[in-house]
Motif scaffolding. Structure first.
Motif, PDB file in Angstrom:
ATOM      1  N   LEU A 135       0.816  -1.218   0.000  1.00 15.22           N
ATOM      2  CA  LEU A 135       0.000   0.000   0.000  1.00 15.22           C
ATOM      3  C   LEU A 135       0.849   1.267   0.000  1.00 15.22           C
ATOM      4  O   LEU A 135       0.352   2.340  -0.353  1.00 15.22           O
ATOM      5  CB  LEU A 135      -0.948  -0.008   1.197  1.00 15.22           C
ATOM      6  N   ASP A 136       2.118   1.160   0.378  1.00 18.02           N
ATOM      7  CA  ASP A 136       3.020   2.312   0.234  1.00 18.02           C
ATOM      8  C   ASP A 136       3.093   2.768  -1.217  1.00 18.02           C
ATOM      9  O   ASP A 136       3.344   3.942  -1.502  1.00 18.02           O
ATOM     10  CB  ASP A 136       4.428   1.947   0.713  1.00 18.02           C
ATOM     11  N   PRO A 142      -5.701   9.695   2.985  1.00 19.57           N
ATOM     12  CA  PRO A 142      -5.228   8.656   3.894  1.00 19.57           C
ATOM     13  C   PRO A 142      -5.661   7.267   3.438  1.00 19.57           C
ATOM     14  O   PRO A 142      -6.588   7.126   2.642  1.00 19.57           O
ATOM     15  CB  PRO A 142      -5.902   9.022   5.217  1.00 19.57           C
ATOM     16  N   LYS A 143      -4.978   6.239   3.962  1.00 21.97           N
ATOM     17  CA  LYS A 143      -5.309   4.856   3.635  1.00 21.97           C
ATOM     18  C   LYS A 143      -5.586   4.096   4.935  1.00 21.97           C
ATOM     19  O   LYS A 143      -4.853   4.249   5.913  1.00 21.97           O
ATOM     20  CB  LYS A 143      -4.147   4.192   2.876  1.00 21.97           C
ATOM     21  N   THR A 144      -6.653   3.313   4.924  1.00 23.33           N
ATOM     22  CA  THR A 144      -6.988   2.498   6.087  1.00 23.33           C
ATOM     23  C   THR A 144      -7.024   1.025   5.675  1.00 23.33           C
ATOM     24  O   THR A 144      -7.352   0.704   4.527  1.00 23.33           O
ATOM     25  CB  THR A 144      -8.344   2.884   6.687  1.00 23.33           C
ATOM     26  N   VAL A 175       9.188  -3.014   9.615  1.00 22.98           N
ATOM     27  CA  VAL A 175       8.256  -1.886   9.545  1.00 22.98           C
ATOM     28  C   VAL A 175       8.119  -1.268  10.936  1.00 22.98           C
ATOM     29  O   VAL A 175       7.787  -1.960  11.903  1.00 22.98           O
ATOM     30  CB  VAL A 175       6.862  -2.346   9.048  1.00 22.98           C
ATOM     31  N   SER A 176       8.374   0.023  11.037  1.00 19.70           N
ATOM     32  CA  SER A 176       8.302   0.698  12.329  1.00 19.70           C
ATOM     33  C   SER A 176       6.851   0.852  12.781  1.00 19.70           C
ATOM     34  O   SER A 176       5.918   0.773  11.978  1.00 19.70           O
ATOM     35  CB  SER A 176       8.935   2.087  12.236  1.00 19.70           C
ATOM     36  N   ARG A 177       6.667   1.070  14.071  1.00 22.94           N
ATOM     37  CA  ARG A 177       5.314   1.254  14.585  1.00 22.94           C
ATOM     38  C   ARG A 177       4.671   2.502  13.988  1.00 22.94           C
ATOM     39  O   ARG A 177       3.466   2.530  13.746  1.00 22.94           O
ATOM     40  CB  ARG A 177       5.337   1.341  16.107  1.00 22.94           C
ATOM     41  N   GLU A 178       5.481   3.537  13.749  1.00 20.75           N
ATOM     42  CA  GLU A 178       4.930   4.763  13.160  1.00 20.75           C
ATOM     43  C   GLU A 178       4.391   4.500  11.754  1.00 20.75           C
ATOM     44  O   GLU A 178       3.344   5.014  11.377  1.00 20.75           O
ATOM     45  CB  GLU A 178       6.007   5.859  13.114  1.00 20.75           C
ATOM     46  N   ARG A 179       5.102   3.692  11.024  1.00 22.86           N
ATOM     47  CA  ARG A 179       4.676   3.374   9.655  1.00 22.86           C
ATOM     48  C   ARG A 179       3.398   2.534   9.674  1.00 22.86           C
ATOM     49  O   ARG A 179       2.508   2.730   8.846  1.00 22.86           O
ATOM     50  CB  ARG A 179       5.798   2.615   8.956  1.00 22.86           C
ATOM     51  N   GLN A 181       1.129   2.494  12.191  1.00 22.72           N
ATOM     52  CA  GLN A 181       0.043   3.302  12.736  1.00 22.72           C
ATOM     53  C   GLN A 181      -0.465   4.336  11.736  1.00 22.72           C
ATOM     54  O   GLN A 181      -1.598   4.803  11.840  1.00 22.72           O
ATOM     55  CB  GLN A 181       0.504   3.975  14.031  1.00 22.72           C
ATOM     56  N   HIS A 182       0.360   4.680  10.757  1.00 22.95           N
ATOM     57  CA  HIS A 182      -0.063   5.613   9.718  1.00 22.95           C
ATOM     58  C   HIS A 182      -1.272   5.098   8.950  1.00 22.95           C
ATOM     59  O   HIS A 182      -2.074   5.883   8.428  1.00 22.95           O
ATOM     60  CB  HIS A 182       1.103   5.859   8.756  1.00 22.95           C
TER      61      HIS A 182
END
Length: 244
Positions: A135-136, A142-144, A175-179, A181-182
């Motif tokens: 999805l990147d 935004p994407k959910t 994959v970081s948590r920030e990525r 959670q985005h």
């Protein structure tokens, strides 16, 4: 933009008793956008209505292969031919991507022991990682992501939900948590009886993937049908991974 990832499995994820005739556990994720899912749902519902005049028929890979239950109608070879023609058309022409993980349980135990990490959790972590990669590349924001998993049992579902929350809080090795959670990822467990077409697509595709991994040299027309649906990156099939 909203996406839904439907997850179903092929094989048993347990490590205590491993069937030597089917020693793999496959977790298959099918990623749909909302328009893609509507198209697939309509296609499958049309098949159900055509052969059973009832949209409540639930496609289950094993029952179809064995011609069990409602699928006893497939014992008629002409009906079977027509059914597979229509079903293959849905799967071949549908708009979706496959992200799947396969655990070779014998090698897993030989490498890590029987108290190794739960194969289901390993597969889920991988699928979430690769779904983020996928999805990147989608130019929308935004994407959910809603992850829909078939219920297995209260204890099992709670364990998996706990693992999912850990992934959201900590991230993974890639994959970081920030990525994570985005993407505002959510998870829900649904019963097979609810007749969710996305889960049925995942079930139908998981078995050919297992066979492809176990017997790569054998003819596998069911796998060939969906081979171009796997998530690709740089020409590499990122949507299919065998562990270990």
């Amino acid at each position: 933009m909203e996406f839904t990832l439907y997850l179903d499995e092929s094989g048993d994820h347990g490590l205590d008793r491993i069937d030597p005739g089917f020693p793999v556990f496959t977790l298959c994720g099918i990623m749909f956008s909302n328009p893609g899912y509507r198209q697939m749902k309509e296609c499958l519902d049309n098949i159900k209505h055509h052969f059973w005049d009832d949209k409540e028929v639930i496609f289950h890979s094993r029952d179809i292969r064995k011609c069990n239950k409602e699928f006893s109608v497939l014992l008629d070879l002409e009906v079977k031919r027509q059914f597979y023609e229509k079903l293959n058309n849905c799967l071949k022409n549908g708009s979706y991507r496959v992200v799947s993980a396969v655990i070779d349980k014998i090698r897993h135990v030989q490498t890590y022991g029987r108290i190794a990490d739960n194969p289901y959790e390993i597969a889920l972590s991988f699928i979430i990682e690769r779904s983020i990669f996928l999805l990147d590349e989608v130019k929308a924001d935004p994407k959910t992501i809603k992850i829909v998993i078939e219920k297995r049992g209260r204890k099992e579902d709670q364990q998996l939900a706990s693992h999912f929350e850990k992934i959201k809080v900590r991230g993974t090795g890639f994959v970081s948590r920030e990525r994570i959670q985005h993407y505002d990822i959510k998870i829900e467990f649904r019963d097979k009886k609810e007749n969710i077409n996305g889960l049925q697509v995942s079930d139908l595709i998981a078995y050919p993937i297992s066979n492809y991994i176990m017997y790569p040299e054998r003819a596998n027309p069911a796998f060939d049908l969906i081979a171009d649906k796997f998530y690709l990156k740089g020409g590499k099939r990122y949507g299919l991974k065998k562990f270990p």
